[in-house]
Design a protein around this motif. Sequence first.
Motif, PDB file in Angstrom:
ATOM      1  N   SER A  13      14.307  11.311  -3.258  1.00 32.99           N
ATOM      2  CA  SER A  13      13.418  11.219  -1.805  1.00 32.99           C
ATOM      3  C   SER A  13      11.974  10.976  -2.310  1.00 32.99           C
ATOM      4  CB  SER A  13      13.987  13.073  -1.132  1.00 32.99           C
ATOM      5  OG  SER A  13      15.286  13.002  -0.776  1.00 32.99           O
ATOM      6  N   PHE A  14      11.836  10.686  -1.293  1.00 31.74           N
ATOM      7  CA  PHE A  14      10.283  10.680  -1.855  1.00 31.74           C
ATOM      8  C   PHE A  14       9.821   9.655  -0.488  1.00 31.74           C
ATOM      9  CE2 PHE A  14      12.944   6.358  -2.364  1.00 31.74           C
ATOM     10  CZ  PHE A  14      12.106   5.485  -1.297  1.00 31.74           C
ATOM     11  N   ARG A  15       7.688  10.063  -0.437  1.00 34.12           N
ATOM     12  CA  ARG A  15       7.490   8.972   0.468  1.00 34.12           C
ATOM     13  C   ARG A  15       6.261   8.248   0.202  1.00 34.12           C
ATOM     14  NH1 ARG A  15       6.674  12.841   5.741  1.00 34.12           N
ATOM     15  NH2 ARG A  15       7.236  14.575   4.748  1.00 34.12           N
ATOM     16  N   VAL A  16       6.673   7.152   1.244  1.00 39.68           N
ATOM     17  CA  VAL A  16       5.717   6.053   0.559  1.00 39.68           C
ATOM     18  C   VAL A  16       4.239   5.798   1.534  1.00 39.68           C
ATOM     19  CG1 VAL A  16       5.600   3.393   1.560  1.00 39.68           C
ATOM     20  CG2 VAL A  16       7.609   4.738   1.181  1.00 39.68           C
ATOM     21  N   ASN A  17       3.990   6.600   0.002  1.00 36.07           N
ATOM     22  CA  ASN A  17       2.043   6.717   0.813  1.00 36.07           C
ATOM     23  C   ASN A  17       0.837   5.305   0.864  1.00 36.07           C
ATOM     24  OD1 ASN A  17       0.132   8.682   0.718  1.00 36.07           O
ATOM     25  ND2 ASN A  17      -0.354   8.857  -1.361  1.00 36.07           N
ATOM     26  N   LYS A  18       2.047   4.820  -0.427  1.00 34.09           N
ATOM     27  CA  LYS A  18       0.114   3.550  -0.261  1.00 34.09           C
ATOM     28  C   LYS A  18       1.399   1.936  -0.380  1.00 34.09           C
ATOM     29  CE  LYS A  18      -3.977   6.083  -1.903  1.00 34.09           C
ATOM     30  NZ  LYS A  18      -4.622   5.907  -3.430  1.00 34.09           N
ATOM     31  N   LEU A  19       0.880   0.642  -0.054  1.00 27.79           N
ATOM     32  CA  LEU A  19       1.549  -0.001  -0.249  1.00 27.79           C
ATOM     33  C   LEU A  19       0.288  -0.442  -1.169  1.00 27.79           C
ATOM     34  CD1 LEU A  19       2.875  -1.655   3.424  1.00 27.79           C
ATOM     35  CD2 LEU A  19       4.150  -0.206   1.385  1.00 27.79           C
ATOM     36  N   ALA A  20       0.716  -1.899  -2.096  1.00 27.43           N
ATOM     37  CA  ALA A  20      -0.146  -2.711  -2.708  1.00 27.43           C
ATOM     38  C   ALA A  20      -0.265  -3.571  -2.391  1.00 27.43           C
ATOM     39  CB  ALA A  20       1.064  -3.900  -4.057  1.00 27.43           C
ATOM     40  N   ALA A  21      -1.801  -3.766  -2.936  1.00 26.97           N
ATOM     41  CA  ALA A  21      -2.536  -4.894  -2.092  1.00 26.97           C
ATOM     42  C   ALA A  21      -3.024  -5.574  -3.298  1.00 26.97           C
ATOM     43  CB  ALA A  21      -3.826  -3.517  -1.246  1.00 26.97           C
ATOM     44  N   ALA A  22      -4.049  -6.704  -2.415  1.00 26.54           N
ATOM     45  CA  ALA A  22      -4.496  -7.838  -3.653  1.00 26.54           C
ATOM     46  C   ALA A  22      -5.801  -7.665  -3.846  1.00 26.54           C
ATOM     47  CB  ALA A  22      -3.832  -9.190  -3.648  1.00 26.54           C
ATOM     48  N   GLY A  76      -2.169  -5.282  -7.102  1.00 29.27           N
ATOM     49  CA  GLY A  76      -1.974  -3.552  -8.086  1.00 29.27           C
ATOM     50  C   GLY A  76      -3.883  -3.261  -8.091  1.00 29.27           C
ATOM     51  N   SER A  77      -4.284  -2.031  -8.348  1.00 29.90           N
ATOM     52  CA  SER A  77      -5.329  -2.361  -9.568  1.00 29.90           C
ATOM     53  C   SER A  77      -5.283  -2.866  -9.939  1.00 29.90           C
ATOM     54  CB  SER A  77      -5.363  -0.796 -10.088  1.00 29.90           C
ATOM     55  OG  SER A  77      -4.194  -0.332 -10.565  1.00 29.90           O
ATOM     56  N   ALA A  78      -4.444  -3.425 -11.241  1.00 32.29           N
ATOM     57  CA  ALA A  78      -5.872  -4.578 -11.956  1.00 32.29           C
ATOM     58  C   ALA A  78      -5.539  -5.336 -11.672  1.00 32.29           C
ATOM     59  CB  ALA A  78      -4.287  -4.610 -13.342  1.00 32.29           C
ATOM     60  N   SER A  79      -5.492  -5.866 -10.090  1.00 33.92           N
ATOM     61  CA  SER A  79      -6.174  -7.077  -9.712  1.00 33.92           C
ATOM     62  C   SER A  79      -7.653  -7.316  -9.303  1.00 33.92           C
ATOM     63  CB  SER A  79      -5.839  -7.626  -8.316  1.00 33.92           C
ATOM     64  OG  SER A  79      -5.353  -6.345  -7.328  1.00 33.92           O
ATOM     65  N   THR A  80      -8.202  -6.291  -9.462  1.00 33.69           N
ATOM     66  CA  THR A  80      -9.731  -6.032  -8.838  1.00 33.69           C
ATOM     67  C   THR A  80     -10.289  -7.596 -10.079  1.00 33.69           C
ATOM     68  OG1 THR A  80     -10.181  -4.517 -10.005  1.00 33.69           O
ATOM     69  CG2 THR A  80      -9.959  -3.499  -7.981  1.00 33.69           C
ATOM     70  N   PHE A  81     -11.709  -8.049  -8.765  1.00 32.02           N
ATOM     71  CA  PHE A  81     -12.702  -8.895  -9.782  1.00 32.02           C
ATOM     72  C   PHE A  81     -13.698  -9.035  -9.337  1.00 32.02           C
ATOM     73  CE2 PHE A  81     -10.749 -11.095  -5.903  1.00 32.02           C
ATOM     74  CZ  PHE A  81     -12.006 -11.522  -5.617  1.00 32.02           C
ATOM     75  N   ASP A  82     -14.744  -8.866 -10.476  1.00 28.45           N
ATOM     76  CA  ASP A  82     -16.634  -9.118  -9.453  1.00 28.45           C
ATOM     77  C   ASP A  82     -17.032 -10.367 -10.914  1.00 28.45           C
ATOM     78  OD1 ASP A  82     -18.877  -8.642  -8.613  1.00 28.45           O
ATOM     79  OD2 ASP A  82     -18.737  -6.547  -9.487  1.00 28.45           O
ATOM     80  N   THR A  90      -8.858  -3.596  -1.268  1.00 34.05           N
ATOM     81  CA  THR A  90      -8.960  -3.587  -2.745  1.00 34.05           C
ATOM     82  C   THR A  90      -7.503  -3.639  -3.236  1.00 34.05           C
ATOM     83  OG1 THR A  90     -11.526  -1.693  -2.097  1.00 34.05           O
ATOM     84  CG2 THR A  90     -10.173  -1.224  -4.482  1.00 34.05           C
ATOM     85  N   GLY A  91      -7.978  -4.031  -4.426  1.00 33.75           N
ATOM     86  CA  GLY A  91      -7.251  -4.638  -5.741  1.00 33.75           C
ATOM     87  C   GLY A  91      -6.417  -2.840  -5.748  1.00 33.75           C
ATOM     88  N   ALA A  92      -5.267  -2.581  -5.441  1.00 34.67           N
ATOM     89  CA  ALA A  92      -4.146  -1.158  -5.262  1.00 34.67           C
ATOM     90  C   ALA A  92      -2.610  -1.194  -5.369  1.00 34.67           C
ATOM     91  CB  ALA A  92      -4.427   0.020  -3.602  1.00 34.67           C
ATOM     92  N   ASP A  93      -2.407  -0.170  -5.932  1.00 37.50           N
ATOM     93  CA  ASP A  93      -0.977   0.009  -6.606  1.00 37.50           C
ATOM     94  C   ASP A  93       0.101   0.583  -4.852  1.00 37.50           C
ATOM     95  OD1 ASP A  93      -1.822  -0.522  -8.968  1.00 37.50           O
ATOM     96  OD2 ASP A  93      -1.094   1.167 -10.305  1.00 37.50           O
ATOM     97  N   ALA A  94       0.552  -0.048  -5.279  1.00 44.78           N
ATOM     98  CA  ALA A  94       1.916   0.501  -3.947  1.00 44.78           C
ATOM     99  C   ALA A  94       2.354   2.268  -4.700  1.00 44.78           C
ATOM    100  CB  ALA A  94       2.882   0.603  -3.608  1.00 44.78           C
ATOM    101  N   GLU A  95       1.952   3.068  -3.771  1.00 47.35           N
ATOM    102  CA  GLU A  95       2.688   4.814  -4.715  1.00 47.35           C
ATOM    103  C   GLU A  95       3.745   5.601  -3.841  1.00 47.35           C
ATOM    104  OE1 GLU A  95      -0.904   7.577  -5.922  1.00 47.35           O
ATOM    105  OE2 GLU A  95      -0.895   8.245  -3.520  1.00 47.35           O
ATOM    106  N   LEU A  96       4.536   6.234  -4.346  1.00 47.67           N
ATOM    107  CA  LEU A  96       5.490   6.922  -3.592  1.00 47.67           C
ATOM    108  C   LEU A  96       5.077   8.199  -4.196  1.00 47.67           C
ATOM    109  CD1 LEU A  96       9.130   5.035  -4.572  1.00 47.67           C
ATOM    110  CD2 LEU A  96       7.790   4.672  -3.058  1.00 47.67           C
ATOM    111  N   LEU A  97       5.541   9.516  -3.620  1.00 43.13           N
ATOM    112  CA  LEU A  97       5.250  10.360  -3.757  1.00 43.13           C
ATOM    113  C   LEU A  97       6.075  11.345  -3.515  1.00 43.13           C
ATOM    114  CD1 LEU A  97       1.819  11.209  -1.139  1.00 43.13           C
ATOM    115  CD2 LEU A  97       2.242  10.288  -3.428  1.00 43.13           C
ATOM    116  N   VAL A  98       6.838  12.226  -4.763  1.00 45.82           N
ATOM    117  CA  VAL A  98       8.346  12.683  -4.922  1.00 45.82           C
ATOM    118  C   VAL A  98       8.140  14.064  -4.786  1.00 45.82           C
ATOM    119  CG1 VAL A  98      10.101  13.118  -6.664  1.00 45.82           C
ATOM    120  CG2 VAL A  98       9.184  10.971  -6.711  1.00 45.82           C
ATOM    121  N   GLY A  99       8.228  15.072  -4.500  1.00 44.54           N
ATOM    122  CA  GLY A  99       8.365  16.483  -4.732  1.00 44.54           C
ATOM    123  C   GLY A  99       7.229  17.277  -3.865  1.00 44.54           C
ATOM    124  N   ASP A 100       7.202  17.647  -3.758  1.00 40.60           N
ATOM    125  CA  ASP A 100       6.553  19.134  -3.345  1.00 40.60           C
ATOM    126  C   ASP A 100       5.136  17.991  -2.556  1.00 40.60           C
ATOM    127  OD1 ASP A 100       4.717  21.328  -1.815  1.00 40.60           O
ATOM    128  OD2 ASP A 100       4.782  22.578  -4.086  1.00 40.60           O
TER     129      ASP A 100
END
Length: 452
Positions: free
Chosen positions: A95-104, A181-187, A205-215
């Motif tokens: 079981s988990f929650r979807v906290n974030k989706l990946a972004a370019a 993902g977070s590694a997709s950032t550029f400047d 902003t480039g971001a990773d997808a994130e699942l939250l598991v547990g408490d």
Amino acid sequence: MGSVDGLISGMSTSSVISGLMQVEAAPQTALKAKVATQQKVVTAYQGINTKMKALLTASKALVDPTAWKGGVATSSSDAATATTTSSGAQSGALSFRVNKLAAAHAVVFNSTVAATTDTIMSGSSFQIDVNGTPKTVNVTDTSLKGVVDAINKTSDLGVKATAFQVSPGQYTMQLTSTTTGSASTFDFTSGGNPFTLGAEQIVSTGADAELLVGDPATPLKVTSSTNTFKDLMNGLTVTATKVQQPTDPPVTVTVARDNEGIATKVQAMIDAANQALSEISSQTKNKSGSVPGGPLAGNSIMSQVASNVLNTVSGGTASNGSYKDVGIELTRDGQLTFDKAKFIAALDADPEKTQALFIDTAQTDVTLKTGLADKLSGVADTATQTNTGTLSRLITSGNDAITDLNHRVDDWDVRLQARQATLQKQFGAMETALGKLKNQGSWLSGQLASLG
């Protein structure tokens, strides 16, 4: 010499020669009949071989232990989908929650030019820092269109450009990472923004997808540069599809044993065995009244192959019980039956014991394995192995016999051609001799008439 039908004798010498040649060709005709019979025999062996190979394939699908492990994944929410990537997927639930989706990562410039052909930079190159790695873009055309083309043609840059119209006669540019993902950032590097398109504004902003598991207060965070989380559990892939609200129930992904899939494989093996048995029965049947027998009528070798298939079931297994316990039985007419519901019930009640009836993982010697799939695989393999298999050797032997017979037929062609030439010569000589005799008779008749 050609035929001389009825020239002197009045007889059809070509018909006589043809009749004589039919008698002369009797041994060759018999050889041709043997070729045809042997071809039917080889075709029969090939048909049985095909069915036995299908049995080998079907039984091997069950000999693989991973075929018996978890394989069906389900998700309790549309916030994430779940799929198994291998037949050996681990059974269980998470079981988990979807906290974030990946972004370019993406930026847009807040100023515009009147046309895509307008110049937006000076110089012939600039640098973009992609996740800490500076990369150079060389530019030959400094217009908006030229810069966009240069960026998009630079290999391994990790950034793509798009020129778009803000309003009639107003154009600007957006830069977007080709990955998420977070590694997709550029400047831009220390040289700064090289364009005359105003300041850059972050679209995302480039971001990773994130699942939250547990408490929920102190959860474990599972991240991925894409929305796909591979091997979240062994053999399980989860794809996040939308961010959940704090009040949404968590996603529960369950991986369960694919009982239907396993039952389908068992059914395929039983069907393949029955098809092989039917093919052997058809090819080896004896003549009954006006119904002809098969090409392999009375063939004891093929009867033994059929017996080997049937004995895998009738022999049972001493250590794990009867195959009847999992829905497999023999019929009086030499076929196998499979009760799918009974099999699934047995698999649910005792997965390990049910599996052991089909594959013997404890025994390392293949010839001593007692599982039904093991034994059927061994029987089929012994029959079909290339060069050494029972059927393979019979097919090879049959084809060799056909080749030898055809050579003998060819030899007779030469002999018969010579014999026909001899007959034509003999009959031609006979007609010539008769012609001379006729001429002499005519001369004598003339002489006798002159004396009178």
